[in-house]
Design a protein around this motif. Sequence first.
Motif, PDB file in Angstrom:
ATOM      1  N   UNK A 133       0.966  -1.135   0.012  1.00  0.00           N
ATOM      2  CA  UNK A 133       0.000   0.080  -0.013  1.00  0.00           C
ATOM      3  C   UNK A 133       0.919   1.262  -0.030  1.00  0.00           C
ATOM      4  N   UNK A 134       0.422   2.360  -0.913  1.00  0.00           N
ATOM      5  CA  UNK A 134       1.186   3.457  -0.883  1.00  0.00           C
ATOM      6  C   UNK A 134       1.209   4.380   0.146  1.00  0.00           C
ATOM      7  N   UNK A 135       2.404   5.252   0.321  1.00  0.00           N
ATOM      8  CA  UNK A 135       2.238   6.370   1.194  1.00  0.00           C
ATOM      9  C   UNK A 135       1.480   7.565   0.595  1.00  0.00           C
ATOM     10  N   UNK A 136       0.276   7.439   0.332  1.00  0.00           N
ATOM     11  CA  UNK A 136      -0.433   8.516  -0.507  1.00  0.00           C
ATOM     12  C   UNK A 136      -1.608   9.110   0.273  1.00  0.00           C
ATOM     13  N   UNK A 137      -1.640   8.720   1.570  1.00  0.00           N
ATOM     14  CA  UNK A 137      -2.873   9.186   2.509  1.00  0.00           C
ATOM     15  C   UNK A 137      -4.008   8.357   2.424  1.00  0.00           C
ATOM     16  N   UNK A 138      -4.020   7.248   1.443  1.00  0.00           N
ATOM     17  CA  UNK A 138      -5.411   6.488   1.417  1.00  0.00           C
ATOM     18  C   UNK A 138      -5.144   5.342   2.390  1.00  0.00           C
ATOM     19  N   UNK A 139      -3.910   5.032   2.623  1.00  0.00           N
ATOM     20  CA  UNK A 139      -3.745   3.727   3.280  1.00  0.00           C
ATOM     21  C   UNK A 139      -3.254   3.881   4.883  1.00  0.00           C
ATOM     22  N   UNK A 140      -3.464   4.939   5.523  1.00  0.00           N
ATOM     23  CA  UNK A 140      -2.986   5.072   6.923  1.00  0.00           C
ATOM     24  C   UNK A 140      -1.450   5.390   6.944  1.00  0.00           C
ATOM     25  N   UNK A 141      -1.072   5.091   8.214  1.00  0.00           N
ATOM     26  CA  UNK A 141       0.347   5.506   8.610  1.00  0.00           C
ATOM     27  C   UNK A 141       1.451   4.335   8.215  1.00  0.00           C
ATOM     28  N   UNK A 142       2.519   4.653   8.200  1.00  0.00           N
ATOM     29  CA  UNK A 142       3.617   3.569   7.842  1.00  0.00           C
ATOM     30  C   UNK A 142       3.331   2.355   8.610  1.00  0.00           C
ATOM     31  N   UNK A 143       3.007   2.699  10.125  1.00  0.00           N
ATOM     32  CA  UNK A 143       2.865   1.470  10.989  1.00  0.00           C
ATOM     33  C   UNK A 143       1.640   0.668  10.571  1.00  0.00           C
ATOM     34  N   UNK A 144       0.447   1.349  10.310  1.00  0.00           N
ATOM     35  CA  UNK A 144      -0.594   0.794   9.865  1.00  0.00           C
ATOM     36  C   UNK A 144      -0.460  -0.159   8.682  1.00  0.00           C
ATOM     37  N   UNK A 145       0.255   0.256   7.595  1.00  0.00           N
ATOM     38  CA  UNK A 145       0.578  -0.464   6.399  1.00  0.00           C
ATOM     39  C   UNK A 145       1.339  -1.503   6.732  1.00  0.00           C
ATOM     40  N   UNK A 146       2.430  -1.525   7.681  1.00  0.00           N
ATOM     41  CA  UNK A 146       3.041  -2.798   8.243  1.00  0.00           C
ATOM     42  C   UNK A 146       2.475  -3.624   9.114  1.00  0.00           C
ATOM     43  N   UNK A 147       1.323  -3.162   9.421  1.00  0.00           N
ATOM     44  CA  UNK A 147       0.595  -4.357  10.279  1.00  0.00           C
ATOM     45  C   UNK A 147      -0.373  -5.136   9.358  1.00  0.00           C
ATOM     46  N   UNK A 148      -0.083  -6.393   9.514  1.00  0.00           N
ATOM     47  CA  UNK A 148      -0.740  -7.219   8.522  1.00  0.00           C
ATOM     48  C   UNK A 148      -2.367  -7.283   8.590  1.00  0.00           C
ATOM     49  N   UNK A 149      -2.821  -7.258   9.840  1.00  0.00           N
ATOM     50  CA  UNK A 149      -4.289  -7.308  10.220  1.00  0.00           C
ATOM     51  C   UNK A 149      -4.695  -6.059   9.564  1.00  0.00           C
ATOM     52  N   UNK A 150      -4.106  -4.748  10.213  1.00  0.00           N
ATOM     53  CA  UNK A 150      -4.761  -3.524   9.699  1.00  0.00           C
ATOM     54  C   UNK A 150      -4.594  -3.206   8.252  1.00  0.00           C
ATOM     55  N   UNK A 151      -3.492  -3.502   7.718  1.00  0.00           N
ATOM     56  CA  UNK A 151      -3.429  -3.464   6.071  1.00  0.00           C
ATOM     57  C   UNK A 151      -4.427  -4.088   5.508  1.00  0.00           C
ATOM     58  N   UNK A 152      -4.734  -5.604   5.826  1.00  0.00           N
ATOM     59  CA  UNK A 152      -5.802  -6.273   5.387  1.00  0.00           C
ATOM     60  C   UNK A 152      -7.082  -5.651   5.435  1.00  0.00           C
ATOM     61  N   UNK A 153      -7.310  -5.153   6.692  1.00  0.00           N
ATOM     62  CA  UNK A 153      -8.709  -4.374   7.108  1.00  0.00           C
ATOM     63  C   UNK A 153      -8.795  -3.521   6.219  1.00  0.00           C
ATOM     64  N   UNK A 154      -7.907  -2.428   5.784  1.00  0.00           N
ATOM     65  CA  UNK A 154      -8.053  -1.528   4.879  1.00  0.00           C
ATOM     66  C   UNK A 154      -8.275  -1.996   3.311  1.00  0.00           C
ATOM     67  N   UNK A 155      -7.728  -2.951   3.301  1.00  0.00           N
ATOM     68  CA  UNK A 155      -7.982  -3.597   1.682  1.00  0.00           C
ATOM     69  C   UNK A 155      -9.373  -3.953   1.435  1.00  0.00           C
ATOM     70  N   UNK A 156      -9.958  -4.848   2.563  1.00  0.00           N
ATOM     71  CA  UNK A 156     -11.411  -5.117   2.528  1.00  0.00           C
ATOM     72  C   UNK A 156     -12.411  -3.993   2.559  1.00  0.00           C
ATOM     73  N   UNK A 157     -12.049  -3.159   3.454  1.00  0.00           N
ATOM     74  CA  UNK A 157     -12.880  -1.667   3.666  1.00  0.00           C
ATOM     75  C   UNK A 157     -13.157  -1.177   2.214  1.00  0.00           C
ATOM     76  N   UNK A 158     -12.011  -0.937   1.620  1.00  0.00           N
ATOM     77  CA  UNK A 158     -12.149  -0.317   0.137  1.00  0.00           C
ATOM     78  C   UNK A 158     -12.769  -1.271  -0.656  1.00  0.00           C
ATOM     79  N   UNK A 159     -12.576  -2.510  -0.937  1.00  0.00           N
ATOM     80  CA  UNK A 159     -13.218  -3.400  -1.526  1.00  0.00           C
ATOM     81  C   UNK A 159     -14.859  -3.632  -1.429  1.00  0.00           C
ATOM     82  N   UNK A 160     -15.347  -3.645  -0.145  1.00  0.00           N
ATOM     83  CA  UNK A 160     -16.859  -3.850  -0.223  1.00  0.00           C
ATOM     84  C   UNK A 160     -17.511  -2.343  -0.647  1.00  0.00           C
ATOM     85  N   UNK A 161     -16.712  -1.365  -0.752  1.00  0.00           N
ATOM     86  CA  UNK A 161     -17.196  -0.066  -1.106  1.00  0.00           C
ATOM     87  C   UNK A 161     -17.322   0.099  -2.827  1.00  0.00           C
TER      88      UNK A 161
END
Length: 205
Positions: A126-154
């Motif tokens: 996930x890119x550092x473009x403001x759409x995917x949270x902080x560096x720590x969030x992108x590096x946390x597998x659970x949080x990164x996956x949650x963001x992926x699914x949150x966008x998918x279902x929209x």
Amino acid sequence: MRRVGITLASVFGAGVVAAVIGVVVLVVVAVHSLSGAARSAEVAAPTCPAAATKTVGGIAVPAGPIAGFCQDRLVNAASVIQAARALGIGPHTQAVGVMTAIGESSLVNLDHGDAAGPDSRGLFQQRDNGAWGTYAQRMDPYTAASMFYAKLVKVPGWKTMTPTQMAHAVQVNSDPDHYAKFWPEAKAVVEGLTGESVPDTAPQG
């Protein structure tokens, strides 16, 4: 007459020799094919280091291999599945998430990007473009996956899409079909970790 007999013997003798050579060639080809198949099987099923079973969000993760992945990568897949379950997402779309992570990082939590995205990070790159949270969030597998699914279902009509179309709708890869080849592995991983069957299409209900 004797000359004809000699000629016939020569012809038939040559035919027998040719036939024997043909059989030998076929045997050699078959042996090489079997050897190649055996080598392919070895590549597809690596030996994983011995490891005690780990539990991730209620999912028991063995040493492996499952679909060629060992525990260090299966733990990340379990986090992807856990994130989907927390959102009420079933096995099919759990596998879409795992497929996407395989296509982006081979289930390794990467702390670097690539030429196309030097600021990409994590399982989903996930890119550092403001759409995917902080560096720590992108590096946390659970949080990164949650963001992926949150966008998918929209995404409008996401349940009618193929797995690779679903992944592409979120990731916007340069090749929309990039993820398709990883679908069988993703299904095997989800089925192996959860014991649930993964359908090839999303439930419409």
